[in-house]
Design an enzyme around this catalytic site. Structure first.
Site, PDB file in Angstrom:
ATOM      1  CB  SER A  61      -1.384  -7.152  -3.844  1.00 39.45           C
ATOM      2  OG  SER A  61      -1.230  -6.008  -3.039  1.00 39.45           O
ATOM      3  CG  HIS A 118      -2.382  -6.666   4.718  1.00 42.20           C
ATOM      4  ND1 HIS A 118      -1.224  -7.008   4.033  1.00 42.20           N
ATOM      5  CD2 HIS A 118      -2.066  -6.715   6.026  1.00 42.20           C
ATOM      6  CE1 HIS A 118      -0.266  -7.245   4.901  1.00 42.20           C
ATOM      7  NE2 HIS A 118      -0.739  -7.068   6.113  1.00 42.20           N
ATOM      8  CG  HIS A 171      -4.134  -8.339  -0.543  1.00 45.70           C
ATOM      9  ND1 HIS A 171      -4.577  -8.863   0.652  1.00 45.70           N
ATOM     10  CD2 HIS A 171      -2.941  -7.738  -0.266  1.00 45.70           C
ATOM     11  CE1 HIS A 171      -3.686  -8.601   1.606  1.00 45.70           C
ATOM     12  NE2 HIS A 171      -2.689  -7.913   1.078  1.00 45.70           N
ATOM     13  CG  MET A 222       3.288  -9.986   6.578  1.00 44.95           C
ATOM     14  SD  MET A 222       2.257  -9.578   5.159  1.00 44.95           S
ATOM     15  CE  MET A 222       3.417  -8.716   4.089  1.00 44.95           C
ATOM     16  CB  THR A 247       5.575  -7.311  -8.368  1.00 43.86           C
ATOM     17  OG1 THR A 247       5.665  -6.379  -7.286  1.00 43.86           O
ATOM     18  CG2 THR A 247       6.488  -6.875  -9.494  1.00 43.86           C
ATOM     19  CG  ASP A 255       0.752  -9.884   1.269  1.00 46.69           C
ATOM     20  OD1 ASP A 255       1.044  -9.684   0.076  1.00 46.69           O
ATOM     21  OD2 ASP A 255       0.249  -9.025   2.014  1.00 46.69           O
ATOM     22  N   GLY A 279       5.181  -3.194   3.938  1.00 48.72           N
ATOM     23  CA  GLY A 279       5.388  -1.768   3.681  1.00 48.72           C
ATOM     24  C   GLY A 279       5.609  -1.434   2.216  1.00 48.72           C
ATOM     25  CG  PHE A 280       8.250  -0.451   0.723  1.00 47.49           C
ATOM     26  CD1 PHE A 280       8.057   0.819   0.191  1.00 47.49           C
ATOM     27  CD2 PHE A 280       8.692  -0.565   2.043  1.00 47.49           C
ATOM     28  CE1 PHE A 280       8.323   1.959   0.951  1.00 47.49           C
ATOM     29  CE2 PHE A 280       8.957   0.568   2.806  1.00 47.49           C
ATOM     30  CZ  PHE A 280       8.779   1.834   2.255  1.00 47.49           C
ATOM     31  N   GLY A 281       5.758  -3.085  -2.034  1.00 45.41           N
ATOM     32  CA  GLY A 281       5.639  -4.154  -3.004  1.00 45.41           C
ATOM     33  C   GLY A 281       6.995  -4.416  -3.655  1.00 45.41           C
ATOM     34  N   GLY A 282       7.075  -5.483  -4.420  1.00 45.63           N
ATOM     35  CA  GLY A 282       8.257  -5.732  -5.239  1.00 45.63           C
ATOM     36  C   GLY A 282       9.487  -6.228  -4.507  1.00 45.63           C
ATOM     37  CG  ASP A 295      -1.205  -4.392   0.526  1.00 42.46           C
ATOM     38  OD1 ASP A 295      -1.360  -5.229   1.428  1.00 42.46           O
ATOM     39  OD2 ASP A 295      -0.742  -4.678  -0.599  1.00 42.46           O
ATOM     40  CG  MET A 353       0.477  -3.896   6.519  1.00 46.68           C
ATOM     41  SD  MET A 353       1.316  -3.863   4.942  1.00 46.68           S
ATOM     42  CE  MET A 353      -0.079  -3.657   3.856  1.00 46.68           C
ATOM     43  CG  MET A 398       0.873   0.203   3.758  1.00 50.39           C
ATOM     44  SD  MET A 398       2.295   0.314   2.684  1.00 50.39           S
ATOM     45  CE  MET A 398       2.139  -1.226   1.761  1.00 50.39           C
ATOM     46  N   GLY A 426       6.381 -11.118  -2.469  1.00 54.70           N
ATOM     47  CA  GLY A 426       7.312 -11.866  -3.323  1.00 54.70           C
ATOM     48  C   GLY A 426       6.731 -13.168  -3.853  1.00 54.70           C
TER      49      GLY A 426
HETATM   50  C1  DX5 Z   1       3.460  -5.641   1.345  1.00 52.91           C
HETATM   51  C2  DX5 Z   1       2.006  -5.844   1.009  1.00 52.91           C
HETATM   52  C3  DX5 Z   1       1.783  -6.805  -0.097  1.00 52.91           C
HETATM   53  C4  DX5 Z   1       2.332  -6.339  -1.424  1.00 52.91           C
HETATM   54  C5  DX5 Z   1       2.874  -7.541  -2.141  1.00 52.91           C
HETATM   55  O1  DX5 Z   1       3.571  -4.833   2.453  1.00 52.91           O
HETATM   56  O2  DX5 Z   1       1.296  -6.325   2.124  1.00 52.91           O
HETATM   57  O3  DX5 Z   1       0.413  -7.152  -0.252  1.00 52.91           O
HETATM   58  O4  DX5 Z   1       1.373  -5.716  -2.222  1.00 52.91           O
HETATM   59  O5  DX5 Z   1       3.566  -7.094  -3.264  1.00 52.91           O
HETATM   60  P1  DX5 Z   1       4.502  -8.070  -4.109  1.00 52.91           P
HETATM   61  O6  DX5 Z   1       3.659  -9.222  -4.553  1.00 52.91           O
HETATM   62  O7  DX5 Z   1       4.966  -7.196  -5.199  1.00 52.91           O
HETATM   63  O8  DX5 Z   1       5.606  -8.516  -3.173  1.00 52.91           O
HETATM   64 ZN    ZN Z   2      -0.774  -7.186   1.794  1.00 49.62          ZN
END
Ligand code: DX5
Ligand code: ZN
Length: 227
Positions: free
Chosen positions: A12, A70, A37, A141, A198, A175, A146-149, A39, A72, A41, A177
């Protein structure tokens, strides 16, 4: 199984260095990923802003890899055309968005892209029953979007199982974690596409981690779907 589902791993782009996106695209392709991928937003459907069609256009210019977009966003119906024109191969919308999902999924397919529906962690599997005839992929999901990590939410695992039991041929992705351990847990319930930010972008050797995730998922999937 009507068709053999392939195990796929897509990094991603959200977890890449935003100042070096072209380099990130080349890295993903060189690492043997099954796609990238991206994202999107809107700061409304989720409390964050990320990228737009120009980033997808940039990715399309620098790689031939499959681009999974994706959305969002609250109103995905306004964004299918710009993202498919920019080079998206798959467009994933949310079932919680403000649109008629069947119409938007049909529009995605009519424009020549794969269509997918996404479920937030709290949304039950039944929510997508009415649109299963209009799609290629169901994305579960495994974090709040909304956020990675963020940390993987294991409570979504039974939903994957339920979706797989009803839909032996559809691609089921996860998608949020995702790493080799959580990916294998999802594969054991029937997921076959793994989206990971991540874990893969922070890896010293992205190619090695993709191979590990793919192998762990393949092994777990084979065992899981037989049960
Ligand atoms: C979250 C995104 C994911 C995100 C995953 O809102 O849709 O695609 O990039 O990030 P990790 O793998 O760090 O959880
Ligand atoms: Zn995503």
């Amino acid at each position: 199984m009507q068709k053999k589902l392939e195990i796929k791993v897509l990094p991603s782009l959200l977890a890449a260095d935003m100042g070096r996106l072209e380099e990130a695209c080349h890295r993903v392709e060189a690492a043997g990923a099954d796609g990238l991928h991206v994202d999107i937003m809107d700061g409304h459907f989720v409390p964050n802003l990320s990228m737009g069609p120009d980033v997808v256009r940039m990715a399309r210019r620098c790689t031939k890899t499959h681009l999974s977009v994706h959305l969002m966003v609250t109103h995905p119906q306004h964004f299918v055309e710009p993202f498919v024109n920019a080079g998206a191969d798959t467009v994933l919308i949310h079932i919680e968005a403000q649109c008629d999902p069947a119409t938007v999924l049909k529009d995605i397919r009519a424009r020549g892209a794969r269509a997918g529906i996404t479920l937030n962690p709290e949304t039950p599997a039944e929510a997508v029953h009415g649109v299963l005839g209009d799609l290629d992929e169901v994305l579960c999901m495994s974090v709040h979007p909304g956020f990675g990590g963020q940390g993987f939410i294991p409570q979504i695992l039974p939903k994957i199982r339920e979706l797989r039991a009803r839909n032996p041929a559809v691609d089921i992705s996860v998608d949020g974690g995702i790493n080799a351990d959580t990916g294998a847990q999802c594969a054991a319930q029937g997921a076959n596409i793994f989206l990971a930010g991540t874990y893969l972008f922070r890896a010293a050797d992205m190619a090695a981690e993709i191979a590990i995730l793919r192998k762990r998922a393949q092994d777990a999937f084979t065992i899981g779907v037989r049960q």
